[in-house]
Design a protein around this motif. Structure first.
Motif, PDB file in Angstrom:
ATOM      1  N   GLU A   1       1.767   6.419  -7.156  1.00 18.57           N
ATOM      2  CA  GLU A   1       0.738   7.392  -7.528  1.00 18.57           C
ATOM      3  C   GLU A   1       1.302   8.806  -7.508  1.00 18.57           C
ATOM      4  O   GLU A   1       1.023   9.620  -8.400  1.00 18.57           O
ATOM      5  CB  GLU A   1      -0.455   7.286  -6.576  1.00 18.57           C
ATOM      6  CG  GLU A   1      -1.245   5.995  -6.690  1.00 18.57           C
ATOM      7  CD  GLU A   1      -1.804   5.796  -8.097  1.00 18.57           C
ATOM      8  OE1 GLU A   1      -2.191   6.781  -8.744  1.00 18.57           O
ATOM      9  OE2 GLU A   1      -1.825   4.635  -8.551  1.00 18.57           O
TER      10      GLU A   1
ATOM     11  N   LEU B   1       3.465   9.256 -10.608  1.00 20.37           N
ATOM     12  CA  LEU B   1       2.734   9.465 -11.862  1.00 20.37           C
ATOM     13  C   LEU B   1       2.111  10.854 -11.928  1.00 20.37           C
ATOM     14  O   LEU B   1       1.813  11.358 -13.023  1.00 20.37           O
ATOM     15  CB  LEU B   1       1.673   8.377 -12.027  1.00 20.37           C
ATOM     16  CG  LEU B   1       2.241   6.985 -12.339  1.00 20.37           C
ATOM     17  CD1 LEU B   1       1.155   5.918 -12.257  1.00 20.37           C
ATOM     18  CD2 LEU B   1       2.891   6.970 -13.719  1.00 20.37           C
ATOM     19  N   LYS B   2       1.902  11.480 -10.786  1.00 19.73           N
ATOM     20  CA  LYS B   2       1.472  12.886 -10.790  1.00 19.73           C
ATOM     21  C   LYS B   2       2.632  13.790 -11.189  1.00 19.73           C
ATOM     22  O   LYS B   2       2.457  14.773 -11.924  1.00 19.73           O
ATOM     23  CB  LYS B   2       0.951  13.287  -9.415  1.00 19.73           C
ATOM     24  CG  LYS B   2      -0.385  12.653  -9.056  1.00 19.73           C
ATOM     25  CD  LYS B   2      -0.818  13.041  -7.643  1.00 19.73           C
ATOM     26  CE  LYS B   2      -2.141  12.348  -7.263  1.00 19.73           C
ATOM     27  NZ  LYS B   2      -2.523  12.665  -5.873  1.00 19.73           N
TER      28      LYS B   2
ATOM     29  N   LYS C   1       0.830  -1.213   0.000  1.00 20.57           N
ATOM     30  CA  LYS C   1       0.000   0.000   0.000  1.00 20.57           C
ATOM     31  C   LYS C   1       0.860   1.256   0.000  1.00 20.57           C
ATOM     32  O   LYS C   1       0.588   2.221  -0.720  1.00 20.57           O
ATOM     33  CB  LYS C   1      -0.933   0.006   1.220  1.00 20.57           C
ATOM     34  CG  LYS C   1      -2.073  -0.991   1.117  1.00 20.57           C
ATOM     35  CD  LYS C   1      -3.029  -0.844   2.289  1.00 20.57           C
ATOM     36  CE  LYS C   1      -4.195  -1.828   2.160  1.00 20.57           C
ATOM     37  NZ  LYS C   1      -5.135  -1.699   3.308  1.00 20.57           N
TER      38      LYS C   1
ATOM     39  N   GLN D   1       4.950   3.138 -14.599  1.00 19.93           N
ATOM     40  CA  GLN D   1       3.817   2.295 -14.969  1.00 19.93           C
ATOM     41  C   GLN D   1       4.154   0.821 -14.755  1.00 19.93           C
ATOM     42  O   GLN D   1       3.337   0.029 -14.278  1.00 19.93           O
ATOM     43  CB  GLN D   1       3.450   2.531 -16.445  1.00 19.93           C
ATOM     44  CG  GLN D   1       2.807   3.878 -16.728  1.00 19.93           C
ATOM     45  CD  GLN D   1       1.348   3.945 -16.281  1.00 19.93           C
ATOM     46  OE1 GLN D   1       0.840   3.035 -15.624  1.00 19.93           O
ATOM     47  NE2 GLN D   1       0.679   5.039 -16.614  1.00 19.93           N
TER      48      GLN D   1
ATOM     49  N   TYR E   1       0.514  -4.171  -8.377  1.00 16.97           N
ATOM     50  CA  TYR E   1      -0.791  -4.816  -8.544  1.00 16.97           C
ATOM     51  C   TYR E   1      -0.644  -6.344  -8.489  1.00 16.97           C
ATOM     52  O   TYR E   1      -1.460  -7.041  -7.888  1.00 16.97           O
ATOM     53  CB  TYR E   1      -1.423  -4.415  -9.875  1.00 16.97           C
ATOM     54  CG  TYR E   1      -2.129  -3.066  -9.841  1.00 16.97           C
ATOM     55  CD1 TYR E   1      -2.938  -2.705  -8.765  1.00 16.97           C
ATOM     56  CD2 TYR E   1      -1.992  -2.161 -10.894  1.00 16.97           C
ATOM     57  CE1 TYR E   1      -3.582  -1.469  -8.731  1.00 16.97           C
ATOM     58  CE2 TYR E   1      -2.634  -0.924 -10.879  1.00 16.97           C
ATOM     59  CZ  TYR E   1      -3.422  -0.589  -9.789  1.00 16.97           C
ATOM     60  OH  TYR E   1      -4.055   0.629  -9.757  1.00 16.97           O
TER      61      TYR E   1
ATOM     62  N   ARG F   1       4.054   0.088 -11.194  1.00 20.17           N
ATOM     63  CA  ARG F   1       2.661   0.032 -10.756  1.00 20.17           C
ATOM     64  C   ARG F   1       2.076  -1.360 -11.036  1.00 20.17           C
ATOM     65  O   ARG F   1       1.366  -1.934 -10.200  1.00 20.17           O
ATOM     66  CB  ARG F   1       1.870   1.106 -11.505  1.00 20.17           C
ATOM     67  CG  ARG F   1       0.444   1.302 -11.006  1.00 20.17           C
ATOM     68  CD  ARG F   1      -0.247   2.277 -11.938  1.00 20.17           C
ATOM     69  NE  ARG F   1      -1.335   2.979 -11.291  1.00 20.17           N
ATOM     70  CZ  ARG F   1      -2.155   3.814 -11.921  1.00 20.17           C
ATOM     71  NH1 ARG F   1      -1.965   4.058 -13.222  1.00 20.17           N
ATOM     72  NH2 ARG F   1      -3.125   4.414 -11.286  1.00 20.17           N
TER      73      ARG F   1
ATOM     74  N   SER G   1       2.416   1.660  -3.334  1.00 19.21           N
ATOM     75  CA  SER G   1       1.432   2.152  -4.296  1.00 19.21           C
ATOM     76  C   SER G   1       1.252   3.660  -4.182  1.00 19.21           C
ATOM     77  O   SER G   1       1.120   4.369  -5.192  1.00 19.21           O
ATOM     78  CB  SER G   1       0.093   1.437  -4.067  1.00 19.21           C
ATOM     79  OG  SER G   1      -0.836   1.802  -5.048  1.00 19.21           O
ATOM     80  N   LYS G   2       1.279   4.177  -2.949  1.00 20.35           N
ATOM     81  CA  LYS G   2       1.158   5.633  -2.753  1.00 20.35           C
ATOM     82  C   LYS G   2       2.325   6.360  -3.410  1.00 20.35           C
ATOM     83  O   LYS G   2       2.157   7.426  -4.010  1.00 20.35           O
ATOM     84  CB  LYS G   2       1.128   5.960  -1.254  1.00 20.35           C
ATOM     85  CG  LYS G   2      -0.139   5.532  -0.538  1.00 20.35           C
ATOM     86  CD  LYS G   2      -0.039   5.872   0.940  1.00 20.35           C
ATOM     87  CE  LYS G   2      -1.246   5.365   1.714  1.00 20.35           C
ATOM     88  NZ  LYS G   2      -1.108   5.648   3.175  1.00 20.35           N
TER      89      LYS G   2
END
Length: 461
Positions: free
Chosen positions: A59, A62-63, A52, A72, A79, A75, A55-56
């Motif tokens: 994210e 990607l911003k 988790k 990607q 998953y 990411r 993943s943050k």
């Protein structure tokens, strides 16, 4: 959270990136991170299973860096680790070309998790045909994916292909050997371990695993040779000393086993089990007072140690302290009611205290839990004979015979039980078999069946 309390093995720049990231989370502000820093931070959390948090980080990345292919890909990995294979598949399918090796690996893994194995196989076959791939890592990674799904045969196929191309890769050879073990291809596993040793004679892990294979095959002398090399190459290898001790134990060389266990004790902590092993050695040497010291040590560490209680019970049983023995075996059964070994030993104490019915009940419970106990069937048959229940004894001895026809005097016992049951013809047949391995069978038979003297004389004419 202070993640840096853990042993972080990345380089200093990566450590600094993690520190800055965690500080920014605490301060509720977000400075700029380049792609490599973000990958390092994400990998850090992945290495500790914190998907988790990883993943943050992605994210955020990607911003800061929209549509970056490296992020990607990361990411998609997250998953997959989170069990969200469909999302991983969609990312790879949408974002990466068919000639990208790392992305193909991710796609194949996602398909495997989605149980689309035929499609995954096509992906992997395409992947290994790409030019300039890293042979070792590619074939290993494909094998790991199959291993994770429990398909050791497919894993072995890819590993053997990798070895055919790069026969000096210790990692490929080792994983191939392990797969062979899983598939019970023991001779092939041994061959691969020996090939590893021929490449690097000081590779302790290969010697150790080879020893375990031999040990599992009850080839104890060969196992001992392998574990010997482990401890010679690295005399601080606690596992090597432990397995060397176990091997000596199975060779009935208890003093040598004790020496190895003592060496192991100096190097590491094996909780109470090491003291149980030492107690067993002393018990086999009939040094029961010393054995009890070690069994008690194991129980001081963990008073729920069933093996420690059984060990104490055996020592009491061997010294004819049946009441104490029964107490210890019962304690083991209080902790683990379905322990078939403790039930058998409890039955022995009950026989020695003239509690034959209770002994039969303990034997029956043990045999329900573990039916393949020829010696226990034999012992139960003896109790039936003592009680004059000869028909039951015949049935019980037959069970023992069906499981192990090499049991000492099994044919003699069957002859006696059959005779006492009135089955004269069967009794004589079993007695004939008994004489083949025991010249004194007739004499022993007549000690219990003296009325059969004339019958036996007529039978042998």
């Amino acid at each position: 959270m202070n993640a840096m309390d853990n042993d972080f093995l990345f380089d200093e720049e990566s450590e600094d990136a993690v520190r800055r990231y965690e500080q920014s989370v605490n301060d509720r502000r977000m400075p700029y991170f380049d792609v490599e820093e973000l990958e390092a931070i994400a990998d850090y959390y992945l290495s500790y299973g914190q998907t988790k948090e990883s993943s943050k980080v992605i994210e955020l990345g990607l911003k800061l860096h929209p549509n970056n292919t490296a992020l990607q890909r990361k990411r998609a990995k997250v998953y997959l680790l989170s069990g969200e294979a469909q999302k991983a598949y969609q990312i790879v399918e949408r974002n990466f070309p068919l000639d990208d090796a790392e992305s193909l690996m991710l796609k194949g893994e996602a398909l495997m998790q989605l149980h689309r194995t035929k499609e995954a196989s096509l992906i992997f076959q395409h992947l290994i045909r790409l030019p300039d791939i890293d042979i070792e890592s590619t074939y290993l990674d494909i094998a790991y994916i199959y291993i994770a799904s429990g398909d050791y045969s497919s894993a072995l196929s890819y590993l053997e292909q990798g070895v055919a191309i790069d026969n000096k890769s210790l990692d490929l050879l080792q994983e191939t050997a392990i797969c062979c073990e899983q598939l019970q291809k023991i001779e092939k596993a041994i061959d691969y371990y020996q090939r590893m040793i021929s490449i690097d004679p000081y590779f302790t892990e290969a010697w150790y695993n080879l020893g375990l294979v031999y040990f599992g095959q009850a080839a104890y002398e060969k196992a001992l040779d392998a574990f010997d090399f482990v401890t010679i190459i690295d005399d601080k290898d606690a596992g090597g000393w432990l397995q060397k001790g176990n091997t000596f134990f199975h060779l009935n060389q208890y003093n040598e086993a004790l020496t190895c266990y003592s060496q192991c004790e100096k190097l590491t902590v094996y909780e109470g089990i090491l003291y149980v092993f030492m107690g067993e050695c002393l018990e086999k040497m009939e040094k029961y007072d010393e054995a009890k010291i070690y069994y008690n040590k194991s129980l001081e560490i963990n008073n729920q140690d069933v093996e420690g209680w059984i060990g104490l019970g055996i020592c009491a049983l061997e010294t004819e302290d049946y009441e104490t023995a029964a107490t210890h075996f019962q304690k083991a059964l209080d902790i683990e009611p379905n322990n078939s070994e403790a039930l058998v030993y409890l039955a022995e104490t009950q026989i020695n205290t003239n509690k034959s019915e209770e002994a039969l009940m303990s034997y029956r419970k043990s045999l329900v839990l573990e039916p393949n106990q020829p010696e226990t069937w034999l012992s139960m048959g003896n109790v039936y004979v003592d009680l004059g229940l000869y028909e039951q004894a015949v049935v019980t001895y037959q069970r023992a015979l069906s499981q192990d026809d090499s049991l000492e005097n099994i044919y003699l016992f069957l002859a006696i039980a059959e005779y006492k049951s009135g089955h004269i013809s069967s009794a004589m047949e079993f007695l004939d078999k008994a004489r083949e391995s025991n010249p004194e069978a007739n004499m022993l038979f007549l000690e219990l069946c003296p009325e059969a003297t004339s019958l036996l004389e007529d039978h042998q004419k």
